[in-house]
Design an enzyme around this catalytic site. Structure first.
Site, mmCIF file in Angstrom:
data_model
loop_
_atom_site.group_PDB
_atom_site.id
_atom_site.type_symbol
_atom_site.label_atom_id
_atom_site.label_comp_id
_atom_site.label_asym_id
_atom_site.label_seq_id
_atom_site.Cartn_x
_atom_site.Cartn_y
_atom_site.Cartn_z
ATOM 1 N N ARG A 198 27.745 36.897 42.916
ATOM 2 C CA ARG A 198 27.638 36.129 41.663
ATOM 3 C C ARG A 198 26.196 36.087 41.186
ATOM 4 N NH1 ARG A 198 31.650 37.369 40.091
ATOM 5 N NH2 ARG A 198 31.769 38.573 42.008
ATOM 6 N N ASP A 230 43.378 41.395 34.602
ATOM 7 C CA ASP A 230 42.076 41.315 35.304
ATOM 8 C C ASP A 230 42.326 40.701 36.692
ATOM 9 O OD1 ASP A 230 39.392 41.514 35.772
ATOM 10 O OD2 ASP A 230 38.758 40.043 34.272
ATOM 11 N N GLU A 231 41.430 40.920 37.613
ATOM 12 C CA GLU A 231 41.529 40.335 38.969
ATOM 13 C C GLU A 231 42.899 40.613 39.592
ATOM 14 O OE1 GLU A 231 38.888 38.891 40.264
ATOM 15 O OE2 GLU A 231 37.666 38.159 38.592
ATOM 16 N N LYS A 256 33.998 45.674 35.168
ATOM 17 C CA LYS A 256 35.451 45.743 35.040
ATOM 18 C C LYS A 256 35.937 44.887 33.878
ATOM 19 C CE LYS A 256 36.229 44.292 39.252
ATOM 20 N NZ LYS A 256 34.840 44.228 39.722
ATOM 21 N N THR A 257 35.478 43.642 33.870
ATOM 22 C CA THR A 257 35.923 42.733 32.818
ATOM 23 C C THR A 257 35.405 43.203 31.456
ATOM 24 O OG1 THR A 257 35.936 40.950 34.441
ATOM 25 C CG2 THR A 257 35.949 40.298 32.142
ATOM 26 N N GLN A 260 37.419 41.668 46.778
ATOM 27 C CA GLN A 260 37.310 40.302 46.276
ATOM 28 C C GLN A 260 38.648 39.579 46.313
ATOM 29 O OE1 GLN A 260 34.628 39.572 42.829
ATOM 30 N NE2 GLN A 260 34.547 41.789 42.703
HETATM 31 P P1 ATP Z 1 33.399 40.904 38.949
HETATM 32 O O1 ATP Z 1 33.917 41.834 39.997
HETATM 33 O O2 ATP Z 1 32.442 39.931 39.517
HETATM 34 O O3 ATP Z 1 34.493 40.302 38.134
HETATM 35 P P2 ATP Z 1 32.994 42.832 36.861
HETATM 36 O O4 ATP Z 1 33.183 44.162 37.479
HETATM 37 O O5 ATP Z 1 34.120 42.276 36.089
HETATM 38 O O6 ATP Z 1 32.516 41.820 37.969
HETATM 39 P P3 ATP Z 1 31.436 42.300 34.532
HETATM 40 O O7 ATP Z 1 31.453 40.854 34.626
HETATM 41 O O8 ATP Z 1 32.284 42.962 33.508
HETATM 42 O O9 ATP Z 1 31.706 42.949 35.969
HETATM 43 O O10 ATP Z 1 29.964 42.827 34.322
HETATM 44 C C1 ATP Z 1 28.871 42.326 35.079
HETATM 45 C C2 ATP Z 1 27.652 42.159 34.212
HETATM 46 O O11 ATP Z 1 27.127 43.435 33.859
HETATM 47 C C3 ATP Z 1 27.948 41.463 32.895
HETATM 48 O O12 ATP Z 1 26.851 40.646 32.565
HETATM 49 C C4 ATP Z 1 28.079 42.612 31.920
HETATM 50 O O13 ATP Z 1 27.800 42.225 30.613
HETATM 51 C C5 ATP Z 1 27.053 43.595 32.454
HETATM 52 N N1 ATP Z 1 27.381 45.001 32.148
HETATM 53 C C6 ATP Z 1 28.487 45.666 32.503
HETATM 54 N N2 ATP Z 1 28.440 46.934 32.069
HETATM 55 C C7 ATP Z 1 27.280 47.099 31.422
HETATM 56 C C8 ATP Z 1 26.634 48.204 30.745
HETATM 57 N N3 ATP Z 1 27.188 49.409 30.662
HETATM 58 N N4 ATP Z 1 25.427 47.966 30.210
HETATM 59 C C9 ATP Z 1 24.837 46.768 30.300
HETATM 60 N N5 ATP Z 1 25.386 45.694 30.917
HETATM 61 C C10 ATP Z 1 26.593 45.855 31.476
HETATM 62 MG MG MG Z 2 35.288 40.532 36.334
#
Ligand code: ATP
Ligand code: MG
Length: 773
Positions: free
Chosen positions: A614, A225-226, A33-34, A256
């Site tokens: 995490r 975000d969040e 997402k981020t 979350q």
């Molecule tokens: P959270 O809910 O914990 O905030 P999130 O959904 O925001 O998580 P991110 O932090 O953006 O998730 O991504 C999680 C991890 O996966 C990060 O290390 C990110 O770089 C990696 N990642 C996300 N998408 C890809 C992709 N398409 N290819 C490779 N790595 C990825």
């Molecule tokens: Mg995130």
């Protein structure tokens, strides 16, 4: 980096390419997402959107900085600089500064932190001649904060009979008047508190259409975000700003949502579709962060929540290790286990301290972990918080202890001479200091001879000073016959340091009380260790130890890789290779205060989901069989969350069924045979018992700690000796079986076992953790 679109999967790419209109990305942890938000901003800029027209709201300013760095990698540093990015509070403080005059504030308005607000409320309550027990400043501050976050202004309060009635009911009919006075005084002082930063922004946008139009025009693209943790006030700001262009993209995960106690409203996510009927919804389902075991285990727990949106999370990452579950005898032992395990994992897998993170439910739990890491010389930092011995309530008590050891300790004296308030003001302290300099004596000496010297202090203040001095002298006399723990306990009780906090009842006060109790526990542990080792267990020795701990803090180099310690609330959005979640016990996590309703319990479960997700590679879940809480040694039960994880993902490092409680053991043997003069025997007995159990087989050597443990071969022999051909044994996962044959030696010793469930298996004994029946 121009191929940034290639580093996204199809669903993520769609979300990045969706340029205009309202959109919401709902997806589980670690699904990018981020990352989507980050690349979406970069992409908008690549498409010609001016950085000045983009606003991005993040959970922490650190997250904003990191996003900016990534974006700079695509669009260049100088362009990325122009982005508006940060937390709600920091972004809107900045806007308020340039618009402050419209609201009658100076542009250099002060921002009051919580302590400032409480101090102001304390004096208002005093001036209004209200009973300060009934009108507790901290509680009133909380109440005002919740008004502000729901946009209840003073006028709205007086127009709302329900709110007034609630305060009447709580025997606090003057809350509205206090609120009014507080707002007036802040205004006069040119100050805004944290909640004002949101409330006043709402006011600004509502009252001044031209200002609203200006910022609507400026922020043509808004990202949050969040989003699941926004409160009503934040929601309204975003809604107002996005109203004209409707280019709003929010991302979040309802699973979350963990800040409802601060007014976060999960409904904001659920209502987004109602607010923007033509919203485009994106789902991301692939998790990139964690192993299969971690993703599936987390899914198996959160599935138990009833209130949640439907979504899948899966990963194509390796299955990885099972999730390790470790039971320890006590909280101290838990800390030592974590430190040892971190150290060994670093050695075995060539990792750095910053690959590790320890998560806990309450702040006070950091003490045992910090002490253990420090003893092993492993660098750590408390993320978003303060090291245990640096916390205000801890420093206050330590100052009392320092004074009674050394009354000339001026820093300590100044800290506590008027804490808790005893009517000794700043002027008096200044005069004492001047006199001390003049006579070349300590302030404490000046107080001692205050009747004999020429000093401009009135007799009632002199009296107060003498009372203070007498109290310290009394403590000194007590200290001659009591040990460090007893003295500390006396100080805490007599100075009423936690009594007032206990009555207060706010989350901050509860956390402080827990910290103080944890300090007492720490002193107990210290004494026990020292006496056992035949070393100095005096209060002086303890203070010396703490001073070294403080020194360790001050020498910390922030850039040096270190283990991160934090509460789970702080860990949102972060990721680490190894995660330790400690204190998985009923009444601690889930918290005793959050088990009364289904919604509270579901929020605790979401917290657990956040914590577990995490982890990238390995997760350890630990719990202690006994723990000092509320000043007592209590038996604790494993957290229900451990039970809720599908068993197939778990690896028990210790047998699931605990040994008979140490606590009970301690309580029964009331130390008849303890040496005289040692007045504090309880923990000594406890430690002894711990050691005995350790020596036996209670604590096994966790699987991946084997390789370099110097003593591992001796400990391994313990297992070897237990198992012989013909034994009926029990295995954690395979259940009961019969040992058919043994082969190999030492750590390589294997048993061939016929199990009822899975048939014949050859197991390496050092890993198998068999229980002989
Ligand atoms: P959270 O809910 O914990 O905030 P999130 O959904 O925001 O998580 P991110 O932090 O953006 O998730 O991504 C999680 C991890 O996966 C990060 O290390 C990110 O770089 C990696 N990642 C996300 N998408 C890809 C992709 N398409 N290819 C490779 N790595 C990825
Ligand atoms: Mg995130």
């Amino acid at each position: 980096m121009n191929n940034y679109l290639d580093s996204l999967n199809e669903a993520q790419k769609q979300a990045v390419l969706q340029k205009d209109g309202p959109m919401i990305i709902i997806a589980g942890a670690g699904s990018g997402k981020t990352r989507v938000l980050t690349y979406r901003i970069a992409h908008l800029m690549q498409q010609g959107v001016d950085a000045f027209n983009i606003l991005s709201l993040t959970f922490t300013n650190k997250a904003a900085r990191e996003m900016k760095e990534r974006i700079a990698g695509v669009v260049g540093v100088s362009e990325a600089k122009n982005l508006w990015m940060g937390t709600f509070h920091s972004v809107f403080a900045r806007i308020l500064r340039s618009e402050a005059d419209k609201l009658g504030f100076p542009s250099n308005f002060t921002i009051y932190d919580t302590q400032d607000s409480v101090r102001l409320l304390t004096s208002i309550i005093k001036e209004m001649n209200l009973d300060k027990e009934r009108y507790k400043a901290k509680q009133i501050q909380n109440r005002i904060s919740s008004f502000k976050n729901s946009l209840v202004t003073v006028r709205a309060y007086f127009n709302n009979p329900d709110l007034q009635e609630a305060d009447m009911h709580a025997s606090r009919p003057r809350v509205g008047d206090i609120y009014k006075e507080y707002v007036d005084r802040c205004f006069k002082a040119g100050a805004m508190d944290f909640d004002d930063l949101l409330l006043r922004t709402n006011e600004l946008l509502a009252r001044f259409p031209e200002v609203l139009a200006k910022y609507q025009d400026r922020f043509r693209y808004i990202m949050v975000d969040e989003y699941q943790d926004t409160n009503h006030s934040q929601y309204l700001i975003v809604k107002a700003l996005a109203d004209r262009f409707q280019n709003i993209c929010v991302v979040g995960d309802d699973s979350q949502s963990i800040y409802s106690f601060r007014g976060a409203n999960i409904q904001n996510i659920l209502n987004f579709q109602k607010d923007y009927p033509d919203v485009k919804t994106f789902k991301l389902e692939q998790n990139y962060r964690s192993t299969k075991n971690i993703v599936n285990a987390a899914n198996s727990v959160i599935a138990r929540n009833k209130t949640k949106l439907d979504k899948e999370v899966w990963t194509s990452n390796d299955a990885g290790d099972s999730i390790n579950v470790m039971r320890t005898i006590s909280d101290g032992e838990e800390g030592r286990f974590v430190a040892q395990s971190v150290w060994e994992n670093m050695m075995n897998h060539q990792l750095k301290p910053d690959d590790f993170c320890v998560l806990y439910r309450t702040n006070s739990q950091s003490r045992a972990i910090e002490d253990a890491l420090r003893k092993k010389n492993i660098d750590y930092k408390i993320y978003g918080g303060i090291s245990f011995y640096q916390r205000k309530e801890i420093k206050d008590i330590l100052s009392y202890l320092r004074i009674l050891i050394n009354p000339n300790d001026e820093e300590a004296l100044k800290r506590i001479i008027n804490y808790p308030a005893r009517g000794i003001g700043a002027t008096t302290i200044d005069r004492l200091t001047i006199a001390a300099n003049y006579y070349k004596k300590s302030i404490f000496d000046i107080i001692k001879y205050i009747d004999k010297i020429d000093i401009k202090i009135n007799s009632s203040t002199k009296n107060k000073l003498q009372n203070f001095m007498n109290m310290i002298l009394r403590f000194q006399i007590e200290a001659q016959t009591k040990n460090a723990f007893e003295i500390a306990e006396i100080v805490v009780k007599q100075v009423r340091l936690i009594k007032d906090l206990e009555k207060d009842g706010t989350p901050e006060a509860v956390s402080k009380v827990e910290n103080v109790q944890e300090l007492l526990n720490g002193i107990k542990d210290f004494i026990t260790d020292k006496i056992e080792q035949g070393e100095d267990a005096s209060l002086t020795a303890f203070l010396e130890d703490v001073a070294l701990a403080t020194d360790f803090d001050s020498k910390k180099d922030n850039d040096k890789p270190s283990v991160s310690l934090m509460t789970i609330h702080q860990s949102k959005g972060l990721e680490y290779k190894y995660i330790y979640i400690v204190g998985l016990e009923e009444n601690l996590f889930p918290s005793a205060m959050s088990m009364n309703t289904r919604s509270e319990l579901e929020e605790e479960r979401r917290l657990f989901y956040v914590a577990l997700t995490r982890a990238e590679k390995v997760a350890y879940l630990t719990y202690a069989q006994t723990r000092y809480r509320w000043g007592k040694l209590i038996d604790s039960e494993p957290s229900r969350f451990l039970e809720e994880i599908d068993e197939q993902f778990l690896n028990y490092l210790t047998p699931k069924v605990p040994e008979p409680s140490i606590n009970r053991f301690v309580d029964k043997s009331l130390f008849d045979d303890a040496p005289k003069g040692i007045r504090f025997q309880k923990p000594i007995q406890r430690k002894k018992k711990e050691r005995e159990l350790l020596k036996k087989k209670e604590i096994e050597i966790p699987k991946n700690l084997k390789k370099v443990t110097p003593s591992s071969s001796t400990k391994t022999n313990l297992f070897d000796d237990n198992v012989t051909v013909g034994n009926i044994v029990e295995h954690n996962r395979f259940g009961r079986g019969k040992v058919l044959a043994l082969e190999g030696k030492g750590p390589n010793k294997k048993a061939e076992i016929q199990f009822g469930t899975v048939g014949k298996k050859k197991l390496l004994l050092q890993f198998a953790k068999l229980k002989v029946l």
